[in-house]
Design an enzyme around this catalytic site. Sequence first.
Site: not given
Length: 273
Positions: A84, A198
Site C-alpha cells: 500500500c 496506489c
Amino acid sequence: MTDQFPSPSIDPAAPLLLFDSGVGGLSVLRKVRKLLPQAPVIYVADNAGLPYGAKTEAQIAARVSGLLGRLTERLRPRLVCIACNTASTIALASVREVLEVPIVGTVPAIKPAAAMTGTGVIGLLGTEATIRQSYVDRLEAEFAADKRLLRHGAPELVAAAEAKLRGDAVNAGVYARAAAALRAQPGGEDIDTVVLACTHFPLVEAELAEAFGPGVAFVDGSDGIARRIAFLTEGQSWERRAPDVALFTRGGDEINRLEATLEAHGLGRVAVF
C-alpha cells in the site's frame, strides 16, 4: 554490506504477509506469485479502515503499526510487505522500528517513470494522502528533477477497483475524471507516462488507458517489490501446509462477493481478524 536475511531456523511453512487497506495489494501478489509460486501467503486487507487516503498521517501510522504488530505476533510471518503506497509513505519507518521481521514497502515508481518518459512530463495518480507526502517530494527531487511531475489525488479509483473486483458495475466517468484532472494541469497535454502510485490502480489500468488515450505508458512498483521479496528470501525453504488465506478486518457481504477474485489469486480461505 548486505541486508539479506539468512534464516536457517525459519519454519518452511512461515508465510509471507502482504498487507493493504483493501484488495489493491492483489496487484502485488500477482507478481510475487510469478517469482515465488511455492511461497505460502497470508493476504491481509484492512477493509475496516478503508479508505486510508482520507485519513490523517497520525491515524494511518497508528493504525498500521498497531495492526501489523498484532498480526506478526499472531501469524509469525517470515517477511511483511506493506502493499500500500499510502501506508508505506507514512508508516514504513515506524513499522520497521517496532517489528523484528524484514519489511518491504511500496513507493511511487517515479524513478522508472523518469527513465521512460520521452516528453519529460509525468502524471502521478495516488490517494490524497500519498501525493502530499514529503517522501514523494524527495523521490521527485532525486529522480525527476529535470522532468515535470503532475500529481492528482484520485480516491474514486480506489472505490472503482474494489467494485470491479466484486463484479460491480463502475461508471467510466471515474476514469475519465482522473485523466482529465492530470491533463488539465499546465503541461498535462504532454503526459506520456503515468505513475500508478496506489496498488489499487493497476487493477483498473485497462480502463485508465482507455481514458488517457493512445501514447501513454503506465508504471507501478509491483515488479520491483516482488524482486525485493525474492531477494530477501533467497535460499529459504518453502512448504505450503494449508491453503493460502485472505484475512479481513471486517466481515460482510462485500467479502463474499470477492471470493472468486480471491480464489483466482490463490487465496483459498477467507477469515476475519
